[in-house]
Design an enzyme around this catalytic site. Structure first.
Site, PDB file in Angstrom:
ATOM      1  N   ASP A  39       0.817  -1.211   0.000  1.00 54.82           N
ATOM      2  CA  ASP A  39       0.000   0.000   0.000  1.00 54.82           C
ATOM      3  C   ASP A  39       0.851   1.261   0.000  1.00 54.82           C
ATOM      4  O   ASP A  39       0.332   2.367  -0.024  1.00 54.82           O
ATOM      5  CB  ASP A  39      -0.912   0.007   1.227  1.00 54.82           C
ATOM      6  CG  ASP A  39      -2.298  -0.473   0.850  1.00 54.82           C
ATOM      7  OD1 ASP A  39      -2.552  -0.607  -0.360  1.00 54.82           O
ATOM      8  OD2 ASP A  39      -3.106  -0.709   1.760  1.00 54.82           O
ATOM      9  N   LEU A  83       3.836   3.956   1.636  1.00 48.52           N
ATOM     10  CA  LEU A  83       4.094   4.525   2.963  1.00 48.52           C
ATOM     11  C   LEU A  83       2.923   5.428   3.327  1.00 48.52           C
ATOM     12  O   LEU A  83       2.921   6.608   3.016  1.00 48.52           O
ATOM     13  CB  LEU A  83       5.411   5.306   2.905  1.00 48.52           C
ATOM     14  CG  LEU A  83       6.103   5.548   4.232  1.00 48.52           C
ATOM     15  CD1 LEU A  83       6.260   4.265   5.015  1.00 48.52           C
ATOM     16  CD2 LEU A  83       7.460   6.180   4.015  1.00 48.52           C
ATOM     17  N   HIS A  84       1.917   4.868   4.003  1.00 51.14           N
ATOM     18  CA  HIS A  84       0.729   5.653   4.286  1.00 51.14           C
ATOM     19  C   HIS A  84       0.664   6.116   5.733  1.00 51.14           C
ATOM     20  O   HIS A  84       1.608   5.981   6.472  1.00 51.14           O
ATOM     21  CB  HIS A  84      -0.514   4.896   3.827  1.00 51.14           C
ATOM     22  CG  HIS A  84      -0.743   5.115   2.363  1.00 51.14           C
ATOM     23  ND1 HIS A  84      -1.037   6.353   1.875  1.00 51.14           N
ATOM     24  CD2 HIS A  84      -0.635   4.300   1.303  1.00 51.14           C
ATOM     25  CE1 HIS A  84      -1.134   6.282   0.565  1.00 51.14           C
ATOM     26  NE2 HIS A  84      -0.890   5.046   0.188  1.00 51.14           N
ATOM     27  N   MET A  85      -0.510   6.643   6.056  1.00 52.05           N
ATOM     28  CA  MET A  85      -0.655   7.367   7.308  1.00 52.05           C
ATOM     29  C   MET A  85      -0.051   6.699   8.542  1.00 52.05           C
ATOM     30  O   MET A  85       0.721   7.329   9.255  1.00 52.05           O
ATOM     31  CB  MET A  85      -2.132   7.624   7.546  1.00 52.05           C
ATOM     32  CG  MET A  85      -2.341   8.431   8.779  1.00 52.05           C
ATOM     33  SD  MET A  85      -3.120   9.960   8.413  1.00 52.05           S
ATOM     34  CE  MET A  85      -4.604   9.763   9.312  1.00 52.05           C
TER      35      MET A  85
END
Lengths: 569, 82
Positions: free
Chosen positions: B12, B14-16
């Site tokens: 996914d 480097l998300h929140m």
């Protein structure tokens, strides 16, 4: 009756409590004492962090680590050095804390919403939430106290903020209605986790209802009933009790294998429209995706999604399902599905027109993009292809040829994909049924679409009220077709699944078990129910019912037999 | 200065949540922590900069730490991103 999006199943009856939106109005000033404003701002941020920590703790217990993690990152965001630098600069220039915060958040929120990446776009909402919460602290705005709401309260709000949801006492809140949000919004996730029926996206509901009004929240159908009469209250009170009892009974089936009473293992998958639904299938304990209706990726927009966008979506589904099957049905459109940019010609008889695989083969450049996207996604899980509205062997061969060509191209470029990618055929036309033995030699698997199969076998338009009585799966003609398709699949040694409504129909299930269906694909919310019904039958009991049905001449007789026998188990 | 190249393993990107964890951890060090990705330099102490960079899954990034406790900072950054 008011309509919205049913976002948490169940029925709730109670009295309305309107959660007032706080007024976050302030007069922007630019002649402030920087030192004083900076101190105000820092104090507000400290309070925000403390509050948010509490919310995260609460969410961790009530919902799970993941939701709590997202809220925790709000703390990191408000402490962001980059953001703080900008805010401090404005405060140093004499702006009040409120206007410094609002303008910097506005800037970041815009930056996120203009991102290309869908997940990054959603972060704009987080910045907005943070801004509003800190503003309300700065302004000393009063929040409606939800925690002390009496029993049988229906919460009505524009939107539920994370801090509001943290105060919900689920024993007292019997329903939630909001003006914004959908099945995947924060409020919906919380409502489902707390098992509170919820209908979201009801326009102007905070204006329509008043405090103390009695309403019924029907979260299963996405409907609100205003000032219900006694009969309705009684009806829904019963529905509510039944629903809760049934849900409890179904919990026993979470994490279990799907087997008949005598231990025959079957596969139970979910039908989805997008990756949000895929998450829902996991929540509902589905064992994979039996039908990914890709036409939904093409709806509600002005141009077709390109290969890259489709690839990302299919890949995400594969990753979410972690090596469980993901059966992707290629674009299934026709004259009845309004997607203007596809420029589908007006047809007199669109159910017999250029739809399904026919449309795909006529629009090869678009089809190629979709096939490439699916084939590339096959490197990330057990992705399979399903062809809609097939009527002949020739169609399957044509698509196979396209697939082979794409695979050769990808191999040359060194792009990864699954070389043994399975290609299945939707069995949903009379022609496909009659040549099921031939198709079984071409396909790696079958999937029976009962809604279309019924309409084409019975020659009756599903949408025409005058012939609706013919559109019943219980017709001998439909049942024989299903039986024959499964037999042909068995003879050829390929698995046969079903992705229409009949797969979760308690009356049909014994017949499907008897005929030897391998895989059931149902809507997420029907997974546990279907597993339960399957577990109630042994093969020999199911065979007995199938035998009685095979001797019946009419639909009515078959319905009677199925109903009588369903009640015996 | 110490640096290390690595591939983002999460599909996914480097998300929140990982971005928050990284920014939070790096904020405690007395050195500059920079991520080079796709031609731009990102301050790893800023969750907002990390997220705005939309770092995709399976992409390569270079982490650079420069300052007093650069060794420890790099070590922790790698631990979080692995």
């Amino acid at each position: 009756m008011l309509k919205g999006i049913g976002s948490s199943e169940g029925y709730g009856i109670g009295k309305v409590l309107i959660v007032k939106e706080q007024s976050l109005y302030f007069v922007p000033r630019s002649d402030c004492d920087p030192e004083r404003e900076l101190e105000r701002y820092k104090k507000a941020v400290d309070e925000f962090c403390n509050k948010t920590k509490q919310v995260a703790e609460h969410l961790k217990e009530a919902v799970g680590e993941q939701e709590a993690g997202i809220i925790n990152s709000h703390i990191v965001m408000i402490k962001d050095p980059y953001m703080n630098e900008e805010i401090e600069k404005l405060i140093q220039a004499g702006h009040c804390a409120e206007s410094a915060l609002a303008s910097v958040c506005h800037k970041f929120s815009n930056m996120f919403s203009s991102a290309k990446d869908e997940l990054t776009k959603q972060r704009a909402v987080d910045v907005h939430d943070i801004k509003n919460t800190v503003l309300s602290i700065l302004l000393g705005a009063e929040e409606t106290d939800i925690s002390s709401a009496p029993e049988n309260t229906i919460l009505v709000a524009k939107d539920l903020t994370p801090s509001m949801t943290a105060c919900i006492n689920k024993d007292n809140i019997s329903g939630i209605i909001t003006e914004t949000g959908g099945r995947t919004s924060h409020s919906a996730i919380i409502a489902r986790a707390m098992e509170i029926p919820a209908v979201l996206s009801v326009e102007n509901i905070t204006g329509i209802l008043s405090n103390g009004d009695t309403v019924i929240v029907n979260g299963s159908d996405g409907v609100i009933i205003q000032s219900p009469n006694e009969e309705q209250i009684e009806e829904y009170a019963k529905k509510r009790v039944d629903f809760i009892e049934e849900r409890k009974a179904l919990y026993e089936f979470v994490g279990r294998e799907t087997t008949t009473a005598d231990g025959i293992k079957l596969e139970l998958l979910g039908n989805i429209r997008n990756t949000h639904d895929a998450v829902n299938v996991i929540e509902c304990d589905g064992e994979g995706i039996g039908l990914f209706r890709t036409e939904f990726l093409f709806m509600g927009r002005s141009s077709a999604p390109d290969e890259e966008e489709q690839f990302e979506e299919y890949k995400r589904a594969a990753i979410i399902m972690k090596n469980k099957p993901v059966i992707i049905r290629t674009l299934d459109v026709g004259g009845d599905k309004a997607i203007p940019y596809l420029k589908i010609k007006k047809e007199d008889n669109y159910f017999l027109g250029c739809r399904g695989v026919r449309y795909c083969l006529k629009n090869k450049s678009m089809y190629k993009k979709q096939l490439r996207a699916i084939i590339r996604a096959s490197a990330f899980g057990d992705v399979r292809i399903l062809l809609p509205l097939v009527t002949s062997v020739d169609e399957v061969r044509q698509v196979r040829k396209m697939i082979q060509k794409i695979m050769d191209e990808l191999s040359q470029k060194g792009v990864a994909y699954n070389k043994n990618l399975k290609v299945g055929v939707m069995m949903e036309t009379s022609a496909a049924c009659l040549v099921a033995d031939l198709l079984a030699k071409e396909a790696d698997f079958f999937s029976i679409g009962t809604n279309d199969l019924t309409q084409y076998i019975m020659c009756a338009d599903r949408g025409n009220a005058d012939v609706a009585y013919l559109c019943s799966t219980y017709n001998p003609a439909v049942i024989r077709s299903i039986k024959y398709i499964i037999e042909c699949g068995k003879n050829a040694g390929i698995p046969v699944g079903m992705c229409g409504e009949a797969a979760s129909d308690k009356y049909m299930i014994p017949l499907l078990i008897s005929f030897g269906l391998d895989e059931f694909s149902v809507n997420g919310s029907s997974v546990l129910y279907t597993r339960k019904v399957i577990s109630q039958w042994t093969k020999s009991q199911a065979d007995e019912v199938a035998k009685l049905v095979s001797e019946a001449d009419t639909e009515q007789e078959i319905v009677r037999i199925l109903k009588e026998n369903a009640n015996k188990t | 200065m110490v640096s290390k190249e690595l591939t983002i393993l999460s599909d996914d990107g480097l998300h929140m949540r990982p971005a928050g964890e990284l920014a939070d951890a790096m904020g405690k060090y007395n050195c500059d922590v920079t991520i080079d990705y796709d031609g731009s330099s990102i301050d790893a102490k800023s969750i907002i900069q990390i997220m705005a960079a939309c770092i995709k899954g399976r992409s390569k990034i270079l982490i650079r730490c420069d300052g007093k406790d650069e060794e420890q900072a790099l070590k922790e950054a790698l631990k979080i991103l692995d």
